[in-house]
Design a protein around this motif. Structure first.
Motif, PDB file in Angstrom:
ATOM      1  N   GLU A  11       0.829  -1.196   0.000  1.00 20.97           N
ATOM      2  CA  GLU A  11       0.000   0.000   0.000  1.00 20.97           C
ATOM      3  C   GLU A  11       0.870   1.256   0.000  1.00 20.97           C
ATOM      4  O   GLU A  11       1.658   1.453  -0.903  1.00 20.97           O
ATOM      5  CB  GLU A  11      -0.984  -0.035   1.177  1.00 20.97           C
ATOM      6  N   ARG A  12       0.819   2.064   1.045  1.00 21.28           N
ATOM      7  CA  ARG A  12       1.527   3.360   1.009  1.00 21.28           C
ATOM      8  C   ARG A  12       2.913   3.297   1.639  1.00 21.28           C
ATOM      9  O   ARG A  12       3.596   4.313   1.747  1.00 21.28           O
ATOM     10  CB  ARG A  12       0.682   4.428   1.708  1.00 21.28           C
ATOM     11  N   LYS A  13       3.341   2.105   2.046  1.00 22.23           N
ATOM     12  CA  LYS A  13       4.639   1.948   2.715  1.00 22.23           C
ATOM     13  C   LYS A  13       5.556   1.034   1.913  1.00 22.23           C
ATOM     14  O   LYS A  13       5.138  -0.011   1.418  1.00 22.23           O
ATOM     15  CB  LYS A  13       4.424   1.354   4.114  1.00 22.23           C
ATOM     16  N   LEU A  42      12.100   4.289  -7.081  1.00 20.49           N
ATOM     17  CA  LEU A  42      11.074   4.660  -6.103  1.00 20.49           C
ATOM     18  C   LEU A  42      10.467   6.037  -6.386  1.00 20.49           C
ATOM     19  O   LEU A  42       9.343   6.321  -5.963  1.00 20.49           O
ATOM     20  CB  LEU A  42      11.648   4.622  -4.686  1.00 20.49           C
ATOM     21  N   HIS A  43      11.201   6.885  -7.095  1.00 23.30           N
ATOM     22  CA  HIS A  43      10.639   8.187  -7.471  1.00 23.30           C
ATOM     23  C   HIS A  43       9.379   8.033  -8.317  1.00 23.30           C
ATOM     24  O   HIS A  43       8.538   8.930  -8.367  1.00 23.30           O
ATOM     25  CB  HIS A  43      11.688   9.008  -8.240  1.00 23.30           C
ATOM     26  N   LYS A  44       9.261   6.891  -8.989  1.00 29.90           N
ATOM     27  CA  LYS A  44       8.103   6.666  -9.872  1.00 29.90           C
ATOM     28  C   LYS A  44       6.946   5.980  -9.152  1.00 29.90           C
ATOM     29  O   LYS A  44       5.874   5.808  -9.712  1.00 29.90           O
ATOM     30  CB  LYS A  44       8.545   5.821 -11.077  1.00 29.90           C
ATOM     31  N   GLU A  45       7.180   5.562  -7.900  1.00 33.94           N
ATOM     32  CA  GLU A  45       6.130   4.885  -7.117  1.00 33.94           C
ATOM     33  C   GLU A  45       5.275   5.930  -6.413  1.00 33.94           C
ATOM     34  O   GLU A  45       5.453   6.230  -5.237  1.00 33.94           O
ATOM     35  CB  GLU A  45       6.763   3.924  -6.104  1.00 33.94           C
ATOM     36  N   GLN A  46       4.345   6.497  -7.143  1.00 31.10           N
ATOM     37  CA  GLN A  46       3.609   7.659  -6.636  1.00 31.10           C
ATOM     38  C   GLN A  46       2.701   7.327  -5.451  1.00 31.10           C
ATOM     39  O   GLN A  46       2.336   8.221  -4.683  1.00 31.10           O
ATOM     40  CB  GLN A  46       2.793   8.277  -7.772  1.00 31.10           C
ATOM     41  N   MET A  97       8.766  11.183  -0.496  1.00 31.56           N
ATOM     42  CA  MET A  97       8.137  10.378   0.559  1.00 31.56           C
ATOM     43  C   MET A  97       8.946  10.609   1.822  1.00 31.56           C
ATOM     44  O   MET A  97      10.061  11.139   1.769  1.00 31.56           O
ATOM     45  CB  MET A  97       8.101   8.890   0.173  1.00 31.56           C
ATOM     46  N   LEU A  98       8.418  10.222   2.972  1.00 32.24           N
ATOM     47  CA  LEU A  98       9.149  10.357   4.222  1.00 32.24           C
ATOM     48  C   LEU A  98       9.970   9.098   4.453  1.00 32.24           C
ATOM     49  O   LEU A  98       9.479   7.983   4.250  1.00 32.24           O
ATOM     50  CB  LEU A  98       8.184  10.596   5.381  1.00 32.24           C
ATOM     51  N   PRO A 202      -1.750  14.371   7.794  1.00 27.75           N
ATOM     52  CA  PRO A 202      -1.840  14.994   6.466  1.00 27.75           C
ATOM     53  C   PRO A 202      -0.461  14.927   5.796  1.00 27.75           C
ATOM     54  O   PRO A 202       0.263  15.915   5.669  1.00 27.75           O
ATOM     55  CB  PRO A 202      -2.285  16.427   6.770  1.00 27.75           C
ATOM     56  N   ILE A 203      -0.105  13.738   5.362  1.00 31.34           N
ATOM     57  CA  ILE A 203       1.279  13.442   4.957  1.00 31.34           C
ATOM     58  C   ILE A 203       1.688  14.163   3.680  1.00 31.34           C
ATOM     59  O   ILE A 203       2.866  14.461   3.475  1.00 31.34           O
ATOM     60  CB  ILE A 203       1.504  11.915   4.860  1.00 31.34           C
ATOM     61  N   LEU A 204       0.716  14.493   2.815  1.00 33.32           N
ATOM     62  CA  LEU A 204       1.069  15.234   1.598  1.00 33.32           C
ATOM     63  C   LEU A 204       1.669  16.594   1.954  1.00 33.32           C
ATOM     64  O   LEU A 204       2.620  17.045   1.301  1.00 33.32           O
ATOM     65  CB  LEU A 204      -0.152  15.406   0.696  1.00 33.32           C
ATOM     66  N   ALA A 205       1.140  17.234   2.996  1.00 35.24           N
ATOM     67  CA  ALA A 205       1.687  18.519   3.435  1.00 35.24           C
ATOM     68  C   ALA A 205       3.086  18.338   4.014  1.00 35.24           C
ATOM     69  O   ALA A 205       3.975  19.176   3.819  1.00 35.24           O
ATOM     70  CB  ALA A 205       0.759  19.153   4.469  1.00 35.24           C
ATOM     71  N   MET A 206       3.297  17.223   4.720  1.00 38.05           N
ATOM     72  CA  MET A 206       4.614  16.943   5.303  1.00 38.05           C
ATOM     73  C   MET A 206       5.648  16.719   4.194  1.00 38.05           C
ATOM     74  O   MET A 206       6.773  17.217   4.262  1.00 38.05           O
ATOM     75  CB  MET A 206       4.520  15.728   6.225  1.00 38.05           C
ATOM     76  N   ILE A 207       5.253  15.976   3.175  1.00 38.03           N
ATOM     77  CA  ILE A 207       6.159  15.700   2.044  1.00 38.03           C
ATOM     78  C   ILE A 207       6.481  16.999   1.304  1.00 38.03           C
ATOM     79  O   ILE A 207       7.618  17.219   0.870  1.00 38.03           O
ATOM     80  CB  ILE A 207       5.544  14.642   1.104  1.00 38.03           C
ATOM     81  N   GLU A 208       5.480  17.870   1.178  1.00 35.24           N
ATOM     82  CA  GLU A 208       5.704  19.153   0.497  1.00 35.24           C
ATOM     83  C   GLU A 208       6.737  19.989   1.243  1.00 35.24           C
ATOM     84  O   GLU A 208       7.629  20.592   0.644  1.00 35.24           O
ATOM     85  CB  GLU A 208       4.380  19.911   0.366  1.00 35.24           C
TER      86      GLU A 208
END
Length: 259
Positions: A11-13, A42-46, A97-98, A202-208
Motif C-alpha cells: 500500500e503506502r509503505k 522509487l521516485h516513480k512509485e507515486q 516520501m518520508l 496529512p502526509i502530503l503537506a509533510m512531504i511538500e
C-alpha cells in the motif's frame, strides 16, 4: 530483481532491507549500484508515502566493504563507484516520501551516511553509530559531510568526523544525530508505530515541506558530493589509507605518518 537488497511495497509503505547479512550488510560495488537504481525507481512509485530502511541479520550496515577496498587498486574504478554513491544519495535525499532509518547493531561509515540522510532515525540503545572513515585514512562519503553538518553544524561536524568516535543510541540522541533512542529489540515496533502515525497524518503537506527544504539545499549537496568524490580518490592513494586498510584486515592498530 536485486542481489544485495530487498524491496517490499505494501500500500503506502515501502520497506528496503540491506541484505548481505554474512558481510554485516557492508556495501560492495553491487549494493551501492543497486541502492542507486532502487531509489531512482522509487521516485516513480507515486502511491508510496513512507520508506523504511533496515538491515537483515545482526546489524544495519558496517559501511563500505573494506576487504573489497583492500583488493581493489584501480582508482579509476573507485571514481566510477563514487558516481554511484552520488547517484544513490541524490535519489534518496530527493525522494517524494518520508524516510525512516531503523537501526540495530552497527551503522558505520557509508552505512551511517545513508541513515543520516533519512528524515527520521530510530536506533536501539546498544547500536554502534560511527562516522569512522578516519580509521582507514579516508574522508566521509555518501554526503556524510553534508548530513553531519545538517545535524550538528560545521564546527561539531568537523570534530565528530575527525574523531571517528563510536556512539551508542543514548549518546547519538544527546548530540541530535538520531531522533529516537529505543530499547534493544524495540526498533521495529517503534518504527511501525511511527509509520502508522505518519500515514494517519496529512502526509502530503509533510512531504511538500520536505521537498521545499531539501530543494533549497540541493546545490550545496551537489558541491559536497563532488568534493567527496575528488577527495576520496585522492585519499585512496595515500600511504595512510593503505596502512589503515591493512591494519583493519590484520586486526591491529594502524601506524599513520601523514603521507
Amino acid at each position: 530483481m536485486y542481489e544485495t537488497i530487498q524491496l517490499e511495497i505494501a500500500e503506502r509503505k515501502a520497506t528496503l532491507t540491506l541484505n548481505r547479512p554474512t558481510a554485516m550488510n557492508a556495501m560492495d560495488f553491487t549494493m551501492m549500484r543497486e541502492l542507486a537504481d532502487c531509489f531512482e525507481a522509487l521516485h516513480k512509485e507515486q502511491g508510496v508515502q513512507v520508506l523504511v530502511i533496515k538491515g537483515e541479520g545482526k546489524v544495519f550496515s558496517a559501511g563500505g566493504d573494506v576487504k573489497m577496498m583492500a583488493s581493489s587498486t584501480d582508482f579509476s574504478d573507485f571514481g566510477t563507484i563514487m558516481g554511484d554513491i552520488a547517484r544513490l544519495v541524490k535519489a534518496y535525499y530527493t525522494l517524494p516520501m518520508l524516510t525512516i532509518a531503523q537501526i540495530h547493531g552497527a551503522s558505520a561509515g557509508l552505512g551511517f551516511s545513508l541513515a543520516l540522510g533519512s528524515d527520521i532515525i530510530v536506533a536501539e540503545q546498544s547500536s554502534k553509530l560511527a562516522m569512522n572513515f578516519i580509521g582507514i585514512g579516508l574522508i566521509p562519503d555518501g554526503a556524510g559531510h553534508f548530513f553531519m553538518k545538517e545535524r550538528l553544524g560545521t564546527a561539531k561536524a568537523k570534530q565528530m568526523i575527525w574523531e571517528g568516535k563510536v556512539l551508542n543510541g543514548e549518546e547519538a540522541l544527546a548530540l541530535g544525530l538520531i531522533d529516537y533512542n529505543v530499547a534493544d529489540g524495540a526498533a521495529s515496533v517503534v518504527v511501525d508505530q511511527l509509520v502508522g502515525k505518519l500515514l494517519a497524518s496529512p502526509i502530503l503537506a509533510m512531504i511538500e515541506t520536505k521537498q521545499i527544504l531539501h530543494g533549497a539545499n540541493l546545490a550545496q549537496l551537489e558541491q559536497i558530493l563532488q568534493g567527496e568524490s575528488a577527495g576520496q580518490v585522492k585519499m585512496r592513494q595515500t600511504k595512510d589509507h593503505l596502512e589503515g586498510i591493512q591494519a583493519f584486515v590484520e586486526k591491529r592498530v594502524p601506524q599513520f605518518n601523514g603521507k
